[in-house]
Design a protein around this motif. Structure first.
Motif, mmCIF file in Angstrom:
data_model
loop_
_atom_site.group_PDB
_atom_site.id
_atom_site.type_symbol
_atom_site.label_atom_id
_atom_site.label_comp_id
_atom_site.label_asym_id
_atom_site.label_seq_id
_atom_site.Cartn_x
_atom_site.Cartn_y
_atom_site.Cartn_z
ATOM 1 N N VAL A 75 0.834 -1.209 0.000
ATOM 2 C CA VAL A 75 0.000 0.000 0.000
ATOM 3 C C VAL A 75 0.866 1.256 0.000
ATOM 4 N N VAL A 76 1.844 1.322 0.909
ATOM 5 C CA VAL A 76 2.670 2.542 0.962
ATOM 6 C C VAL A 76 3.617 2.626 -0.229
ATOM 7 N N SER A 77 3.961 1.500 -0.822
ATOM 8 C CA SER A 77 4.804 1.526 -2.007
ATOM 9 C C SER A 77 4.033 2.078 -3.207
ATOM 10 N N ILE A 78 2.759 1.733 -3.324
ATOM 11 C CA ILE A 78 1.932 2.304 -4.396
ATOM 12 C C ILE A 78 1.802 3.809 -4.200
ATOM 13 N N ILE A 79 1.544 4.215 -2.956
ATOM 14 C CA ILE A 79 1.419 5.651 -2.670
ATOM 15 C C ILE A 79 2.737 6.371 -2.948
ATOM 16 N N GLY A 80 3.821 5.816 -2.436
ATOM 17 C CA GLY A 80 5.104 6.498 -2.511
ATOM 18 C C GLY A 80 5.766 6.433 -3.866
ATOM 19 N N PHE A 81 5.706 5.246 -4.503
ATOM 20 C CA PHE A 81 6.516 5.017 -5.691
ATOM 21 C C PHE A 81 5.723 4.527 -6.899
ATOM 22 N N GLY A 82 4.385 4.405 -6.757
ATOM 23 C CA GLY A 82 3.556 3.977 -7.884
ATOM 24 C C GLY A 82 3.750 2.536 -8.273
#
Length: 432
Positions: A75-82
């Motif tokens: 989840v945070v990887s999608i938010i942070g780095f797409g």
């Protein structure tokens, strides 16, 4: 703080920054990624990632901790780095969470080296070559910090996915952000969001094993509102008061940040109830003591969602509006609170709807007890490893989990991708 500030990122990281214009800028930029106005935009992929967790638990329930870590990190990887994280074997999970947990273990002043330098700051003044207790801290590298490299990779990617890293790099020239500041902004989101959210879900599983009667009431509500042919959605939240209470009790019962995160400090001398608090004195909120006060929470170690149900004989007034203080206070309250609450609700609702979560059984078929006090020892805590049984509640629900999980994987495929960087090898190969 000596170890985490003076010998670390210092005034380049919002966590350590003194209050002022630069701190306010970092706070504003963090809200660009996970502020309350942003997190509602993340509901679709948060929901899909939690559906994948349910699917993973059907096929490999013994690895439930790793599934939670993959979910939270993705989840945070999608938010942070797409870019999502598709496997719990991905090094970006195992390495980053290991670093976060190690930091949480160390971040207890006086417990061990290097944290003894917090109690005896003069030890930090020795040069590194004659101070093995510093563990190399305080050396200023000339290369790019790891999370800067991840953010730069995402920001310059040909992918059309909008992400927090691209926003940071768009704003960087305007505010003259250093590489360390960019690294800190992206790293805080990634590191803190993955370890804490997964730890909360492990605590949820422990609570279900130790207090199975609480699940039965949740099942009744979920069966009435949702049924077996679909899983819960965010739109169901107003009709699931007991499930909402269940989530609140998870946050209260065993808060991950047991002393409210990093210490605060007054910016000028202060007096409070006869106590003199000099400027720059550490002030630490004792979340454990607050959440286990008999006045507001009778039998505080009993997991009891009815504390939060209106009209219940067991509910009590609490000074905080939400009924818990898990995310800290004041200007430095956790920026990701809205994201964490949103994701924890949908995941716990889905797992309660879909599964029986029970104590493990031994070779003779006898239940193996769980210890509700057996937690890691650090600034952040999570249950030490324990075995349990996680099984679908019935065949109809199992079929729904399979169908929704496969569809979620298709919907999430737009975020598929992989980074070329590995924390374990990055600093050895990065050219200075």
């Amino acid at each position: 703080m000596v170890v985490f500030s003076e010998l670390g990122a210092g005034q380049s990281n919002q966590v350590n920054m003194y209050y002022g214009d630069r701190w306010r800028l970092h706070r504003k930029m963090t809200h660009m990624g996970v502020g309350l106005q942003q997190v509602r935009n993340y509901r679709d992929f948060q929901n899909d990632e939690s559906k994948v967790v349910a699917l993973d638990l059907i096929h490999n329930p013994e690895e439930y901790v790793k599934h939670f870590e993959r979910y939270a990190t993705s989840v945070v990887s999608i938010i942070g780095f797409g870019r999502r994280v598709s496997s719990f074997m991905d090094p970006i999970i195992t390495e980053v969470i290991a670093v976060m947990q190690r930091a949480a273990e160390l971040n207890v002043p006086g417990k061990t080296f290097p944290m003894l330098m917090e109690s005896f700051p003069f030890l930090a003044n020795f040069p590194n070559w004659m101070a093995p207790w510093k563990h190399g801290l305080g050396q200023k590298g000339r290369g790019r910090p790891f999370f800067y490299a991840l953010a730069e990779e995402a920001a310059t990617s040909a992918s059309s996915q909008q992400c927090y890293a691209k926003k940071i790099f768009d704003e960087a020239p305007k505010h003259k952000l250093s590489k360390m500041e960019i690294s800190s902004l992206s790293g805080n989101l990634f590191g803190a969001g993955s370890d804490t959210s997964s730890s909360t879900l492990v605590t949820f599983v422990l609570a279900c094993c130790a207090f199975p009667e609480t699940m039965m009431k949740a099942w009744g509500e979920l069966d009435r509102v949702v049924g077996p042919h679909r899983s819960p959605t965010f739109q169901d939240e107003p009709d699931l008061p007991y499930v909402k209470a269940f989530v609140k009790e998870v946050f209260r019962w065993r808060s991950v940040a047991i002393i409210g995160g990093q210490p605060h400090a007054p910016i000028k001398d202060d007096r409070y109830k006869g106590w003199f608090i000099p400027r720059n004195t550490w002030v630490q909120g004792n979340v454990w003591a607050i959440h286990h006060h008999e006045r507001e929470f009778p039998e505080p170690d009993r997991f009891n969602p009815d504390r939060y149900t209106k009209g219940s004989a067991e509910s009590r007034p609490f000074p905080g509006e939400k009924g818990y203080m898990t995310f800290g206070w004041g200007r430095r309250v956790c920026s990701g609170q809205g994201l964490a609450e949103q994701g924890t609700f949908i995941t716990i609702a889905r797992l309660l709807w879909g599964f029986k979560i029970e104590k493990a059984v031994d070779e003779r078929g006898k239940e193996v007890g769980v210890d509700i006090f057996d937690f890691t020892n650090g600034l952040n805590m999570r249950p030490n490893p324990f075995k349990c049984r996680i099984t679908p509640r019935n065949l109809e629900i199992r079929a729904t989990i399979e169908r929704e999980g496969q569809q979620a994987l298709q919907d999430l495929s737009q975020y598929d991708g992989e980074t070329k960087y590995r924390m374990s090898t990055y600093y050895a190969t990065e050219k200075l």
